[in-house]
Design a protein around this motif. Structure first.
Motif, mmCIF file in Angstrom:
data_model
loop_
_atom_site.group_PDB
_atom_site.id
_atom_site.type_symbol
_atom_site.label_atom_id
_atom_site.label_comp_id
_atom_site.label_asym_id
_atom_site.label_seq_id
_atom_site.Cartn_x
_atom_site.Cartn_y
_atom_site.Cartn_z
ATOM 1 N N ALA A 57 7.332 -45.698 27.231
ATOM 2 C CA ALA A 57 7.917 -46.329 28.417
ATOM 3 C C ALA A 57 6.841 -46.516 29.483
ATOM 4 O O ALA A 57 6.027 -45.620 29.709
ATOM 5 C CB ALA A 57 9.043 -45.460 28.971
ATOM 6 N N THR A 58 6.866 -47.668 30.127
ATOM 7 C CA THR A 58 5.981 -47.909 31.268
ATOM 8 C C THR A 58 6.795 -48.130 32.539
ATOM 9 O O THR A 58 6.251 -48.507 33.565
ATOM 10 C CB THR A 58 5.063 -49.121 31.014
ATOM 11 N N SER A 59 8.086 -47.866 32.453
ATOM 12 C CA SER A 59 8.987 -48.099 33.588
ATOM 13 C C SER A 59 9.353 -46.811 34.317
ATOM 14 O O SER A 59 10.300 -46.799 35.094
ATOM 15 C CB SER A 59 10.265 -48.781 33.089
ATOM 16 N N LEU A 60 8.614 -45.741 34.090
ATOM 17 C CA LEU A 60 8.932 -44.450 34.689
ATOM 18 C C LEU A 60 8.672 -44.461 36.197
ATOM 19 O O LEU A 60 7.631 -44.934 36.639
ATOM 20 C CB LEU A 60 8.083 -43.359 34.029
ATOM 21 N N ASN A 61 9.641 -43.952 36.962
ATOM 22 C CA ASN A 61 9.525 -43.888 38.418
ATOM 23 C C ASN A 61 10.083 -42.583 38.947
ATOM 24 O O ASN A 61 11.087 -42.084 38.439
ATOM 25 C CB ASN A 61 10.332 -45.015 39.081
#
Length: 181
Positions: A57-61
């Motif tokens: 995942a590159t959408s981690l916030n």
């Protein structure tokens, strides 16, 4: 007393006028713009009927420090979606620049993600925890929010370890990259 200054509207075309002319909103436009946005790389893990599953995942916030909440997105067509949909607890792993191969493995459809080459152990709440990552968390899912063909997962950190030192792996221009000095 003088009158207040009023901003003027440019009358001649500026070098950026093409930007403001814009392109119609589309998936391709969004992808093109976000290729310019460098993002950290994480692997999300879960249990699915007693077997480990995971994806890159590159959408981690980070969402909130108190309570400690984070978010990420997952497509509802992803092979790991059923496990994420049904799991109460998930693992979140921050990858280091030395883990390009691991990021690629967990991003590849049909790959044996938890095969002999992947070091991992069962962590808190039965969540698969990967070896050698910069940091990991086990999180309790608190919401699954519909967003088009994806879901935004909001989860609360309940355990973890920022165990390793190192530099993060980044995703930029469609590739996994290391930071440059």
């Amino acid at each position: 007393m003088s009158a207040p200054t009023v901003p003027t509207v440019p009358t001649a075309a500026s070098p950026r006028s093409g930007v403001f002319a814009g392109h119609p909103g589309s998936p391709d436009l969004l992808r093109s713009v976000f290729r310019q946005h460098a993002a950290g790389v994480a692997v999300i893990t879960a249990q699915d009927g007693g077997r480990p599953v995971g994806f890159t995942a590159t959408s981690l916030n980070s969402v909130s420090a108190d309570p400690p909440l984070l978010s990420f997105t997952i497509g509802t067509r992803a092979s790991t979606w059923p496990a994420v949909r049904d799991s109460e607890y998930l693992g979140v792993h921050i990858l280091g620049e030395h883990q390009r191969d691991l990021a690629g493995l967990f991003a590849r459809s049909g790959a044996d993600r938890f095969g002999p080459a992947t070091g991992w152990d069962v962590g808190p709440h039965g969540v698969p925890v990967l070896d050698g990552v910069l940091a990991w968390l086990v999180c309790r899912v608190v919401a699954r929010v519909p967003a088009g063909e994806h879901r935004v997962i909001i989860a609360e950190a309940v355990a973890g370890d920022p165990a390793e030192e190192g530099r993060p792996l980044l995703y930029h221009q469609g590739r996994f990259n290391a930071l440059r000095d």
